[in-house]
Scaffold this motif. Structure first.
Motif, PDB file in Angstrom:
ATOM      1  N   TYR A  86       0.845  -1.199   0.000  1.00 20.01           N
ATOM      2  CA  TYR A  86       0.000   0.000   0.000  1.00 20.01           C
ATOM      3  C   TYR A  86       0.882   1.251   0.000  1.00 20.01           C
ATOM      4  O   TYR A  86       0.671   2.172  -0.781  1.00 20.01           O
ATOM      5  CB  TYR A  86      -0.931  -0.018   1.217  1.00 20.01           C
TER       6      TYR A  86
ATOM      7  N   THR B 249      -5.168  10.171  -2.067  1.00 19.73           N
ATOM      8  CA  THR B 249      -5.330   9.113  -1.059  1.00 19.73           C
ATOM      9  C   THR B 249      -6.329   9.538   0.029  1.00 19.73           C
ATOM     10  O   THR B 249      -5.959   9.711   1.179  1.00 19.73           O
ATOM     11  CB  THR B 249      -3.982   8.779  -0.407  1.00 19.73           C
TER      12      THR B 249
ATOM     13  N   ALA C  43      -5.450  -0.561  -4.241  1.00 13.59           N
ATOM     14  CA  ALA C  43      -4.573   0.619  -4.285  1.00 13.59           C
ATOM     15  C   ALA C  43      -3.479   0.393  -5.327  1.00 13.59           C
ATOM     16  O   ALA C  43      -3.056   1.323  -6.010  1.00 13.59           O
ATOM     17  CB  ALA C  43      -3.979   0.894  -2.912  1.00 13.59           C
TER      18      ALA C  43
ATOM     19  N   VAL D 134     -10.817   1.650  -3.171  1.00 16.91           N
ATOM     20  CA  VAL D 134      -9.835   1.612  -2.082  1.00 16.91           C
ATOM     21  C   VAL D 134     -10.451   2.211  -0.824  1.00 16.91           C
ATOM     22  O   VAL D 134     -10.402   1.629   0.265  1.00 16.91           O
ATOM     23  CB  VAL D 134      -8.574   2.405  -2.488  1.00 16.91           C
TER      24      VAL D 134
ATOM     25  N   MET E  82      -8.108  -3.829   0.011  1.00 15.17           N
ATOM     26  CA  MET E  82      -7.862  -2.392  -0.158  1.00 15.17           C
ATOM     27  C   MET E  82      -6.479  -2.159  -0.758  1.00 15.17           C
ATOM     28  O   MET E  82      -6.305  -1.386  -1.685  1.00 15.17           O
ATOM     29  CB  MET E  82      -7.980  -1.742   1.224  1.00 15.17           C
TER      30      MET E  82
END
Ligand SMILES: Cc1cc2nc3c(=O)[nH]c(=O)nc-3n(C[C@H](O)[C@H](O)[C@H](O)COP(=O)(O)OP(=O)(O)OC[C@H]3O[C@@H](n4cnc5c(N)ncnc54)[C@H](O)[C@@H]3O)c2cc1C
Length: 828
Positions: A210, A221, A356, A379, A352
């Protein structure tokens, strides 16, 4: 992980999935040449295929699949038959290391087919690791004709018993996979069987992935704050090595739309997409498989049931599903347990992190699907869902917005805070009853073993010496400690503002601070040793205090004089004739902690002079407490009837105690008053921070009570008087909380010598205990009789809060400070 883009509910794996126009003539030619040249090799399975190949009729990419580009390969054989295969290759461009290993996909499916022929995987035809052929390594496998169900609700399967069968077969197949012995399969080198906890490894790996994926500055983000909280929770709840089964083949992306079914028998014909397979924890694998029970409705790329209560008829509930899996895996069904919650959250976290990665590839322009960018938007959904629904157990989809720029916790603090909260929920609240009970037995002056056990656990989690600010830690002169312990005794190095958030949490349970080595009077005493102690004094007393091996007390207050004015202290510290020793005499009271069997050292304040400037007559010396016949602990004083055993607030007589001058004197002679003023240094706010937590805990238990207690025909919570009380309490607690955070911030920025910081700290010392007392008092009222009894935490919390209007310096003294500073300023 594949992320499907097709929304058709049932699709056959046939030409409908294929982009007809994508003929890829060049690749076909290169592939054919390669296959022809390959037939000059050995005579195993793949060469048999190569030997019989006449021409490639079609090579066209399937429209779905984000991870490894997948193609349908139609081949005419030398005998005139036309066969279909599937070719899967690594994506091109810059990809995260260790991802997309098609070689591993080939290896595991090959082994499964060879050792467990009935397990449904396609037959592997050949592997080509030479990137010069198609740009990246690839493999070819049999094409399996069947049906893929894309929607977990199976809307196009009409009969309920078929839905049941489809799910049963999915669970059985995964169970079977998890029952295989890795050694027998020849797959011991396929993963890290003996390299520590699978979950810890997974967390580390995907957090690393990540972080790499968000390095690109172009990637937005919005999920980052919630991800950090989630990671902290996962870290705090991660099973250790040996606490989980971790030696099974796991698929890593086992979901309905990665299975091919026989449309008539509903048997699973093939399990696809083994990109994430490894050796690991089967419970984590089945938890991932259960994500449709958790994900929100309406996700285009990752369909779910939307709400576990609305699982369609015929589809098993999560628990039933896990039961079937459990029988076939021959492993316990942990669905519903706290461990299960961890695995579900870990699965979402992994999902997730993978998404990402897809997002990052989309931004870099080398994702294998045009929809990768959209997949990236998931995400945030995954992170929030994992944190809010699974970790917090809440239903809301949107996490509380984190307000930046105020006094909110920093990222570092947030991680610790989440860890601390998890620790409190897992260990501390449950232990309250144990300690309460212990406090009523004759053994209460001994330390309950659970306390030491919890201390060990807190150390292991890095929740230790959280109070110790970096600037104080810098004063440490300790050199003879084990270097491995350094992170422990130096603590994480937080600011006052950061620590305020943690102290508030600890304040919710009266004795919780001790578990994290953050309790009074040890913190204040450690601060004194840091600031005024010699190297020898620090090594002898500070180090064991920092490690939680001993405890301490602070003996200043005397029954005979008004001790809020430290210049009144009358105890004597007199030098012996040879000047090498002190003879100490005095009667002290409210010496908190002196009754504790672990109390090994006292900081004693007395007069070394009775003449000269009033504030320079006092000195402080260290007096060993254990088995010291000259120190007599007379009795514990009661606080509203509580003796606070085993800690205790003692009356103590120091009767001709002899100590070595060099070993015992702190700072210099005459520095006692100054030390007493600065004793709490940056730590002077600790009680305030905890008091806010005490008030918040009281409100929490009262909310629950008000909702469930019915008086005069309706719950208390529906009575407008009660709402009025609760509303006012909230306003006051918020005010005290903000004042505390502000004071901590000003202290960090200006230091305690600045009058603005002193005023802010004093204001807090007035506000926090008064608000806590008043709020707890009103909560007690709403609780009725139970509120003043031992059956609720309120009575004890009230006793603690009330004493702090005196013990931390009387209100009046702090009010004076605030007013004097303002008056001085107004003159300017
Ligand atoms: C639970 C508890 C734990 C404690 N732990 C410790 C400990 O570990 N070590 C230790 O040394 N002491 C400890 N103390 C003692 C505490 O620090 C003292 O009680 C406090 O400093 C007040 O001193 P005093 O009790 O002598 O009150 P006094 O000094 O006699 O004051 C009594 C009252 O006089 C009034 N007053 C005082 N000064 C002023 C002023 N300037 N203006 C107006 N009014 C004023 C206030 O109303 C004050 O409450 C503890 C006390 C309690 C209750």
């Amino acid at each position: 992980m594949s992320v499907r883009t097709d929304l058709a509910t049932i699709e056959s794996v046939d030409d409908r999935h294929v982009q007809r126009n994508n003929t890829m003539e060049r690749e076909k030619k290169r592939l054919l040449n390669y296959l022809r040249s390959r037939k000059r090799g050995a005579d195993d399975d793949d060469d048999e295929f190569a030997r019989r190949i006449k021409t490639i009729q079609k090579l066209s990419q399937f429209s779905h699949g984000q991870s490894n580009p997948t193609y349908k390969l139609v081949v005419e054989m030398t005998d005139g038959t036309v066969n279909s295969y599937v070719l899967r290759k690594k994506p091109g461009g810059k990809i995260l290391s260790s991802a997309h290993a098609v070689e591993r996909e080939f290896q595991v499916q090959f082994a499964l087919k060879k050792k467990r022929p009935h397990f449904p995987v396609p037959r592997m035809v050949l592997l080509c690791e030479d990137s010069s052929i198609l740009g990246t390594p690839f493999y070819i496998m049999d094409f399996v004709q069947g049906t893929i169900y894309l929607q977990p609700k199976l809307p196009d399967v009409k009969r309920e018993e078929r839905k049941t069968r489809i799910y049963e077969n999915m669970a059985k197949t995964l169970g079977a996979l998890h029952s295989f012995d890795v050694r027998e399969m020849g797959l011991t080198s396929f993963g890290n069987i003996s390299k520590g906890s699978y979950s810890r490894r997974t967390l580390k790996r995907w957090f690393g992935q990540y972080e790499k994926s968000i390095k690109n500055r172009l990637v937005e983000t919005p999920e980052k704050d919630v991800v950090m909280k989630l990671v902290a929770w996962l870290d705090a709840n991660c099973p250790k090595y040996g606490e989980e089964v971790s030696d099974r083949i796991i698929h890593g992306d086992y979901r309905l739309d990665n299975l091919i079914y026989d449309q008539h028998s509903d048997d699973v014909l093939a399990v696809l997409d083994w990109e994430l397979s490894t050796i690991g924890c089967p419970h984590a694998d089945v938890a991932y498989n259960c994500l449709p029970y958790y994900l929100p409705p309406g996700l285009e790329f990752y369909p779910s049931f939307g709400d576990s209560n609305q699982v369609p008829p015929g589809v098993p509930t999560e628990k039933q599903y896990c039961n079937i899996w459990s029988q076939h895996a021959r492993l316990p069904n942990i669905c519903g347990s706290s461990k299960w919650k961890f695995y579900v959250a870990l699965s979402m976290f992994r999902g997730m992190a993978i998404l990402a990665g897809v997002r990052a590839r989309a931004v870099a322009g080398n994702a294998s699907s045009r929809n990768a960018r959209q997949a990236g938007s998931l995400v945030e959904v995954f992170a929030k869902r994992a944190y809010i629904v699974v970790v917090q157990g809440g239903a809301s989809e949107v996490p509380r917005k984190i307000i930046k720029g105020g006094y909110e916790p920093s990222e570092k603090c947030m991680i610790l805070l989440e860890k601390l909260k998890a620790f409190m929920s897992e260990h501390v609240y449950d232990a309250e009853e144990v300690f309460e009970k212990h406090a009523t037995t004759n053994a209460r002056w001994s330390v309950h073993p659970l306390m030491e056990e919890l201390k060990k656990k807190a150390k292991a989690k890095g929740l230790w010496n959280l109070w110790l600010p970096l600037d104080s830690a810098a004063l440490m002169k300790i050199t003879n400690a084990h270097s491995n312990d350094e992170a422990l005794y130096k603590g994480p190095g937080l600011t006052n503002l950061e620590y305020a958030h943690l102290a508030r949490e600890m304040g919710k349970v009266p004795w919780a601070s001790e578990i994290f080595n953050c309790s009074a009077p040890d913190t204040g005493n450690m601060e004194v040793l840091l600031r005024y102690g010699t190297k020898d004094q620090q090594e002898k007393w500070l180090l064991p205090l920092l490690m939680g091996d001993i405890r301490s007390c602070f003996a200043m207050t005397e029954p005979a004089v008004a001790s809020s004015d430290a210049t009144n202290i009358e105890s004597s510290i007199v030098k012996s004739a040879n000047g090498k020793q002190y003879i100490v005499n005095g009667k002290k009271w409210w010496t908190s902690g002196a009754c504790d069997p672990r109390c090994a050292i006292a900081i004693f304040m007395g007069k070394t002079k009775t003449t000269g400037p009033q504030h320079e007559q006092q000195s402080m010396v260290l007096i060993p407490m254990l088995n010291n016949p000259k120190v007599k602990v007379m009795r514990p004083l009661l606080v509203f009837g509580y003796d606070d055993a085993p800690h205790g607030h003692a009356e103590v007589i120091f009767d001709n105690v002899v100590v070595d001058v060099k070993e015992s004197l702190l700072g210099c002679e005459g520095a006692g008053f100054a030390i007493s003023q600065g004793r709490l240094g940056p730590g002077r706010l600790h009680h305030c921070m905890r008091l806010v937590g005490m008030a918040e805990r009281s409100l929490d238990v009262t909310y629950a009570r008000a909702k469930s207690r019915v008086a005069f025909g309706k719950p208390l919570s529906e009575n407008s008087n009660v709402l009025n009380v609760l509303g006012n309490c909230r306003v006051e607690v918020n005010g005290a909380r903000l004042l505390t955070l502000y004071a901590a911030h000003v202290l960090d920025q200006l230091g305690i010598k600045d009058s603005r910081a002193r005023s802010a700290v004093a204001a807090c010392k007035i506000s926090a205990p008064n608000v806590a007392c008043s709020v707890i008092d009103r909560c007690i009222q709403l609780f009725g009789g139970e509120g003043v009894s031992q059956d609720s935490p309120l009575a004890r919390l009230y006793a603690g809060a009330r004493t702090l209007r005196i013990a931390d310096g009387p209100d009046e003294v702090h009010l004076e400070t605030v007013a004097k500073i303002d008056l001085r300023r107004s003159k300017l």
